[in-house]
Each structure stands twice: as C-alpha cells, then as structure tokens.
Design a protein around this motif. Structure first.
Motif, short mmCIF file in Angstrom:
data_model
loop_
_atom_site.label_atom_id
_atom_site.label_comp_id
_atom_site.label_asym_id
_atom_site.label_seq_id
_atom_site.Cartn_x
_atom_site.Cartn_y
_atom_site.Cartn_z
N LEU A 63 40.97 28.84 48.66
CA LEU A 63 40.37 30.03 49.27
C LEU A 63 40.65 31.27 48.43
CD1 LEU A 63 38.76 31.28 51.57
CD2 LEU A 63 40.86 31.39 52.90
N ILE A 64 41.85 31.36 47.89
CA ILE A 64 42.19 32.50 47.03
C ILE A 64 41.34 32.48 45.77
CG2 ILE A 64 44.00 33.49 45.55
CD1 ILE A 64 46.02 32.55 47.70
N LYS A 65 41.20 31.31 45.17
CA LYS A 65 40.48 31.18 43.90
C LYS A 65 38.98 31.43 44.05
CE LYS A 65 41.92 28.12 41.08
NZ LYS A 65 42.27 26.83 40.45
N SER A 66 38.37 30.80 45.03
CA SER A 66 36.91 30.89 45.16
C SER A 66 36.44 31.88 46.22
CB SER A 66 36.33 29.51 45.47
OG SER A 66 36.73 29.10 46.77
N GLN A 67 37.36 32.41 47.02
CA GLN A 67 37.06 33.33 48.12
C GLN A 67 36.31 32.67 49.26
OE1 GLN A 67 38.42 36.57 48.02
NE2 GLN A 67 39.37 35.62 46.25
N SER A 68 36.14 31.33 49.20
CA SER A 68 35.50 30.63 50.31
C SER A 68 35.99 29.19 50.38
CB SER A 68 33.98 30.67 50.20
OG SER A 68 33.55 29.94 49.08
N TYR A 69 35.82 28.59 51.54
CA TYR A 69 36.22 27.20 51.76
C TYR A 69 35.39 26.67 52.90
CZ TYR A 69 39.10 23.17 53.02
OH TYR A 69 39.54 21.91 53.30
#
Length: 143
Positions: A63-69
C-alpha cells in the motif's frame, strides 16, 4: 503537509479507531436512510469482521509503494432470488492520497443476474485518520 502513509490504515485494527470508523459509518447511513435500509437494498457495507479480515490480508508495504491495494473475496451475499457463483467476485480496495492525506475504500459486491452476467454494486468510503480517530467520513454507493 501530510504526516501519514498508507500504512496508517492499520490503525483501524485498534478497537478505538475501529469504533470511531463504525460510529461515523452508522451516522452517515442514518442520515442517508432515515427510514432504514429496505430488504431490496443490494449494496454491501463493510462490517467489523470483514474489515478485520481485510486488514489481516493487507500488505502495508504494498500500500505504501503503490498507494493502493485490492483483494478479492466471496461475500456469499446474493439477494434473495439471485445466486453468487465464483465467477461473480467481490472485492475490497483501499487507496491512500498523500495530497489530501485521506483514504478511499471501496466494497464491490457482485452476483449473478440472468441470463448470465454479473451485476456489481459498490459502496465507497473516504476518510482521514488522525490521532483523534476517523474524521471527515464520506459514504456513497452505486449499482
């Protein structure tokens, strides 16, 4: 400047934050549906067990890396008269917007409609997490 990251969604694992989240949700729903929700209502709102399951499945680093999950589920909640086959998947999505310092969560509920297509309903929440709890809560639905 936002001091949070996507990983702060994990605060909802804490009973105090979870209580704040569901109090906000109940408040908005009572305003949106002053007469209550009818039996033919087809959208699915998140409930504590579903939230805890999702938080358990969530990878905060992703979530931190892609801003979504997002994660697929089978809610098994087709309305009366409809079926809920594996081809009609449900899912929960979460995203974090650094600019607004807010989260967006979507609950996608799908079930089979004859002759052979999956209809989808979505409930969208937007909110911020602060040291005081969940604030600026928004809810909408479509489907």
């Amino acid at each position: 400047m936002c001091s949070l990251s996507g990983a702060d969604i994990m605060r909802l694992s804490d009973a105090t934050y979870q209580k704040s989240f569901f109090a906000q949700l109940d408040s908005v729903k009572s305003w949106q549906y002053p007469e209550g929700i009818t039996e033919d209502h087809q959208s699915v709102d998140i409930w504590p067990e579903m939230l805890n399951s999702f938080l358990g499945d969530l990878n905060p680093d992703s979530l931190i890396k892609s801003q979504s999950y997002q994660k697929e589920y089978d809610f098994g909640m087709a309305p009366e008269g409809f079926t809920d086959p594996a081809t009609c998947t449900d899912r929960i999505e979460i995203s974090f917007d650094q600019k607004s310092c807010s989260f967006r969560m979507e609950i996608h509920h799908s079930f089979l409609v004859q002759p052979n297509w999956c209809t989808e309903h979505v409930v969208i929440y937007a909110f911020e997490i602060t040291d005081m709890g969940v604030v600026n809560f928004y809810r909408n639905e479509a489907g």
